[in-house]
Scaffold this active site. Structure first.
Site, mmCIF file in Angstrom:
data_model
loop_
_atom_site.group_PDB
_atom_site.id
_atom_site.type_symbol
_atom_site.label_atom_id
_atom_site.label_comp_id
_atom_site.label_asym_id
_atom_site.label_seq_id
_atom_site.Cartn_x
_atom_site.Cartn_y
_atom_site.Cartn_z
ATOM 1 N N ASP A 194 0.834 -1.201 0.000
ATOM 2 C CA ASP A 194 0.000 0.000 0.000
ATOM 3 C C ASP A 194 0.875 1.260 0.000
ATOM 4 O O ASP A 194 1.028 1.908 1.023
ATOM 5 C CB ASP A 194 -0.931 -0.027 1.213
ATOM 6 C CG ASP A 194 -1.989 1.062 1.202
ATOM 7 O OD1 ASP A 194 -2.216 1.656 0.145
ATOM 8 O OD2 ASP A 194 -2.586 1.308 2.266
ATOM 9 N N GLU A 212 -3.078 10.702 -0.064
ATOM 10 C CA GLU A 212 -4.264 9.853 -0.145
ATOM 11 C C GLU A 212 -4.649 9.325 1.230
ATOM 12 O O GLU A 212 -5.827 9.136 1.526
ATOM 13 C CB GLU A 212 -4.000 8.686 -1.107
ATOM 14 C CG GLU A 212 -5.214 7.853 -1.460
ATOM 15 C CD GLU A 212 -5.474 6.691 -0.502
ATOM 16 O OE1 GLU A 212 -6.545 6.065 -0.608
ATOM 17 O OE2 GLU A 212 -4.610 6.398 0.357
ATOM 18 N N GLU A 213 -3.632 9.098 2.062
ATOM 19 C CA GLU A 213 -3.883 8.520 3.383
ATOM 20 C C GLU A 213 -4.385 9.544 4.406
ATOM 21 O O GLU A 213 -4.735 9.176 5.522
ATOM 22 C CB GLU A 213 -2.611 7.861 3.922
ATOM 23 C CG GLU A 213 -2.050 6.720 3.067
ATOM 24 C CD GLU A 213 -2.885 5.456 3.138
ATOM 25 O OE1 GLU A 213 -3.970 5.496 3.738
ATOM 26 O OE2 GLU A 213 -2.452 4.424 2.597
#
Length: 371
Positions: free
Chosen positions: A95, A127-128
């Protein structure tokens, strides 16, 4: 060699996308967008006016975008190649550092085959956290026909993903000595009661995506055990199968006057593109797809990548090397399939004929989603 800067590594790899064999003539531009701190988006593309034979899109950018995110969640775990077990371990193993590598290798195969004229690479940050990288990418004005997003999906195409509602509950109190609580008001007590009621509320369900879930991720409040808290807050994350506005209404009604409600971010559950020949699944996790302006008529987003989301965000994050190696091949196959569809569509639009009467991907998508 160890490269501290992920951007340096990605730019080096994207530079391979800049040339064609055998002349190795630069045909690609790489642009960067500073998001925050040391975080940068990277976008590589082949300008229309420099690519012989490429269909013209009048400033819309490439028809196909390969995308994933560069950032990872904390804490950092160093990369370890465990050849005995056949895995790569460490933060970003699945990820999504490995997925990014697979996409770059697939793109380079198309470059060497002379078939990458309508392909762009878009790699974003944050994105996180707040999705600010993908939001900023919209300023590029890209209008791809197909967006291929890499996330660990066990190499399955995701047909639906849950949406999210991320919010804070803010409670105010009056601080005083805890030996004389009648002189103040704890901000923590009503917050705990409100959280209890939310945990025991009934939330929407669906046959496709399952149950709406609630995670109380962060709690903060007070400054000493012998004093009533003047402030307290909780950060919540709902994984939603219905419009987040509906969930927000229930939250506000349930919490009432016990705390203020501050929305951090929200997006709807999504239906995504699938193709025959791929196993499919649904995703309870969220992605950047909801934040990209996919405005081209008939445009589709695909979500697929090696590795399991169950290994992500953990101290045992890993990816199996054989699955990662296979990912290069299926990204290449998917790109060729979509590029052929794009070429066929362009040919049909200009009065040309498609080869052998083969069905376009758009028709395949319609068939798949009607079953």
């Amino acid at each position: 060699m160890v490269i501290k800067s992920g951007r340096v590594c990605i730019v080096t790899c994207c530079s391979a996308f800049c040339v064609v064999e055998p002349a190795r003539t630069p045909l690609t531009h790489i642009s960067y967008a500073h998001i925050q701190g040391d975080r940068w988006n990277v976008y590589a593309f082949r300008p229309e006016d420099e690519t012989p034979g490429a269909p013209r899109r009048h400033g819309k950018g490439p028809r196909i975008l390969l995308n994933t995110h560069i950032d990872t969640v904390p804490p950092f775990y160093p990369a370890i190649v465990d050849r005995k077990e056949g895995v790569i371990r460490g933060r970003g193993a699945c990820d999504t550092k490995s997925i990014l590598a697979a996409q770059l290798l697939a793109a380079q195969r198309l470059v060497k085959a002379g078939k990458a004229h309508d392909l762009g690479l878009l790699y974003v940050v944050s994105e996180e956290t707040d999705h600010s990288g993908m939001k900023r990418a919209n300023s590029l004005g890209l209008r791809p026909q197909y967006l291929i997003v890499g996330e660990p999906t066990e190499s399955k195409m995701i047909r639906s993903q849950k949406g999210i509602l991320k919010l804070k509950l803010l409670s105010q109190g009056v601080s005083c000595h805890s030996g004389y609580p009648e002189l103040g008001k704890s901000a923590i007590d009503p917050l705990i009661d409100a959280l209890h009621d939310l945990k025991h509320a009934h939330w929407p369900q669906s046959e496709e995506l399952g149950t709406t879930t609630l995670n109380i991720g962060l709690l903060r409040g007070g400054h000493a055990a012998n004093a009533l808290a003047a402030e307290a807050e909780a950060t919540l994350m709902f994984r939603v199968i219905s419009p987040p506005e509906q969930i927000l209404e229930t939250v506000q009604a349930t919490v009432g006057e016990r705390a203020g409600v501050e929305v951090i971010t929200a997006n709807n559950p999504l239906k995504l593109g699938t193709l025959p020949g791929y196993k499919t699944d649904v995703a309870s996790f969220n992605t950047d797809i909801a934040y990209f302006d996919l405005n081209e008529p008939g445009a589709k987003a695909f979500l697929i990548g090696p590795g399991s989301i169950l290994d992500a965000h953990s101290d045992h994050e890993l990816i199996h090397i054989p699955e990662l190696q296979r990912a290069v091949g299926y990204y290449e196959e998917l790109l060729l399939r979509l590029l052929q569809s794009s070429s066929s569509s362009s040919s049909s639009a200009s009065g040309g004929q498609t080869k052998g009467g083969e069905e376009g991907v758009e028709e395949e998508i319609c068939k798949e989603q009607s079953t």
